[in-house]
Write a protein that holds these residues in place. Structure first.
Motif, mmCIF file in Angstrom:
data_model
loop_
_atom_site.group_PDB
_atom_site.id
_atom_site.type_symbol
_atom_site.label_atom_id
_atom_site.label_comp_id
_atom_site.label_asym_id
_atom_site.label_seq_id
_atom_site.Cartn_x
_atom_site.Cartn_y
_atom_site.Cartn_z
ATOM 1 N N HIS A 66 0.822 -1.211 0.000
ATOM 2 C CA HIS A 66 0.000 0.000 0.000
ATOM 3 C C HIS A 66 0.857 1.264 0.000
ATOM 4 O O HIS A 66 0.630 2.195 0.775
ATOM 5 C CB HIS A 66 -0.962 0.006 1.203
ATOM 6 N N VAL A 67 1.864 1.272 -0.866
ATOM 7 C CA VAL A 67 2.664 2.470 -1.095
ATOM 8 C C VAL A 67 2.730 2.694 -2.600
ATOM 9 O O VAL A 67 2.403 1.805 -3.385
ATOM 10 C CB VAL A 67 4.098 2.336 -0.523
ATOM 11 N N ASN A 68 3.138 3.900 -3.002
ATOM 12 C CA ASN A 68 3.229 4.148 -4.443
ATOM 13 C C ASN A 68 4.634 3.833 -4.954
ATOM 14 O O ASN A 68 5.583 3.656 -4.178
ATOM 15 C CB ASN A 68 2.816 5.579 -4.791
ATOM 16 N N ARG A 69 4.750 3.755 -6.249
ATOM 17 C CA ARG A 69 6.013 3.359 -6.876
ATOM 18 C C ARG A 69 7.129 4.356 -6.585
ATOM 19 O O ARG A 69 8.286 3.966 -6.349
ATOM 20 C CB ARG A 69 5.811 3.209 -8.389
ATOM 21 N N THR A 70 6.813 5.645 -6.584
ATOM 22 C CA THR A 70 7.831 6.662 -6.305
ATOM 23 C C THR A 70 8.408 6.472 -4.913
ATOM 24 O O THR A 70 9.625 6.545 -4.703
ATOM 25 C CB THR A 70 7.232 8.069 -6.439
ATOM 26 N N THR A 71 7.541 6.201 -3.958
ATOM 27 C CA THR A 71 7.996 5.965 -2.586
ATOM 28 C C THR A 71 8.877 4.723 -2.521
ATOM 29 O O THR A 71 9.907 4.712 -1.840
ATOM 30 C CB THR A 71 6.790 5.785 -1.650
ATOM 31 N N PHE A 72 8.485 3.676 -3.232
ATOM 32 C CA PHE A 72 9.292 2.448 -3.223
ATOM 33 C C PHE A 72 10.724 2.730 -3.647
ATOM 34 O O PHE A 72 11.675 2.270 -3.002
ATOM 35 C CB PHE A 72 8.676 1.406 -4.156
ATOM 36 N N TYR A 73 10.917 3.487 -4.727
ATOM 37 C CA TYR A 73 12.260 3.710 -5.252
ATOM 38 C C TYR A 73 13.099 4.617 -4.361
ATOM 39 O O TYR A 73 14.306 4.744 -4.580
ATOM 40 C CB TYR A 73 12.186 4.258 -6.677
ATOM 41 N N LYS A 74 12.498 5.235 -3.368
ATOM 42 C CA LYS A 74 13.281 5.954 -2.368
ATOM 43 C C LYS A 74 13.888 4.994 -1.355
ATOM 44 O O LYS A 74 14.797 5.359 -0.611
ATOM 45 C CB LYS A 74 12.404 6.979 -1.645
ATOM 46 N N HIS A 75 13.374 3.774 -1.340
ATOM 47 C CA HIS A 75 13.850 2.781 -0.381
ATOM 48 C C HIS A 75 14.739 1.715 -1.011
ATOM 49 O O HIS A 75 15.613 1.171 -0.349
ATOM 50 C CB HIS A 75 12.649 2.100 0.286
ATOM 51 N N ALA A 76 14.506 1.366 -2.259
ATOM 52 C CA ALA A 76 15.258 0.268 -2.883
ATOM 53 C C ALA A 76 15.075 0.308 -4.389
ATOM 54 O O ALA A 76 14.216 1.023 -4.908
ATOM 55 C CB ALA A 76 14.778 -1.071 -2.329
#
Length: 223
Positions: free
Chosen positions: A65-75
């Motif tokens: 339940h997160v967006n793709r942009t947020t994901f790429y800030k993590h990994a």
């Protein structure tokens, strides 16, 4: 979320809760940690169903339940998130093993048994994940993760006790690297063989194989 400022990148792995690194802007840091935890929990669930190589970013962000942009800030990939989770636990297993070994108060058999039990706790905690990934060699990423963990563990110990390194030909760094990789692949083989047994698996079979096959020369003797 509307009205919230953009999430900041994940802090370095060495910044753990309770350290000075958490004294920054608390609300923002807390949101980053919550997102990180959701991603970690999601990748553990998905990797328990299929090899991590088969998990798309879209699958993970939907599950977390997160967006793709947020994901790429993590990994950069689901495999990276999985590595972060498993390495944290395996690093603890390594620390206990090295502490026991360097203390010089236990026999080689006792050290291998304690280390094997700690590793088994980790494997059983993520039984479905390791079974899906390693039985049948379905996940090269998971196999590599384990081999890398064992390689670093042995190399760390040998670098602290060069006299334990076998052989005399070639520079010490070469002998440490060769010995570490050789033992790492053997330990990973024991893991895969044990996971291939029908459930419920008997822990003593793993411990017995590890204590019998892993070399006593790896345990430093008091000088």
């Amino acid at each position: 979320m509307p009205g919230q400022s953009p999430e900041q990148p994940l802090p370095p792995p060495s910044d753990t809760p309770g350290t000075a690194a958490d004294d920054g802007p608390a609300p923002l840091d807390a949101r980053v940690r919550r997102t990180r935890d959701r991603l970690r929990e999601a990748v553990l669930r998905l990797a328990s169903e299929r090899p991590v190589e088969e998990i798309a970013v879209a699958d993970l962000v939907r599950e977390a339940h997160v967006n793709r942009t947020t994901f790429y800030k993590h990994a950069t990939s689901p495999a990276v998130i999985l590595e972060q989770v498993l390495y944290e636990e395996l690093d603890h297993v390594r620390a206990v093993w090295i502490t026991d070994t360097l203390a010089g108060t236990l026999s080689a058999h006792e050290i291998w048994e304690r280390a094997s039990q700690a590793l088994l706790d980790h494997l059983e905690r993520h039984d479905a994940l390791y079974t899906v990934g390693l039985v049948g060699h379905r996940s090269a990423a998971l196999h590599h993760l384990l081999v890398e963990h064992f390689t670093v563990s042995v190399a760390t110990l040998l670098e602290r006790d060069p006299e334990a390194v076998p052989g005399q030909d070639g520079p010490l760094a070469w002998r440490v690297d060769a010995s570490s990789r050789f033992l790492a692949h053997g330990e990973a083989g024991i893991v895969e063989a044990w996971l291939s047994l029908p459930a419920p698996r008997e822990r003593h079979l793993f411990v017995s194989a590890a204590t019998a096959l892993l070399p006593s020369w790896l345990i430093p003797h008091p000088h």
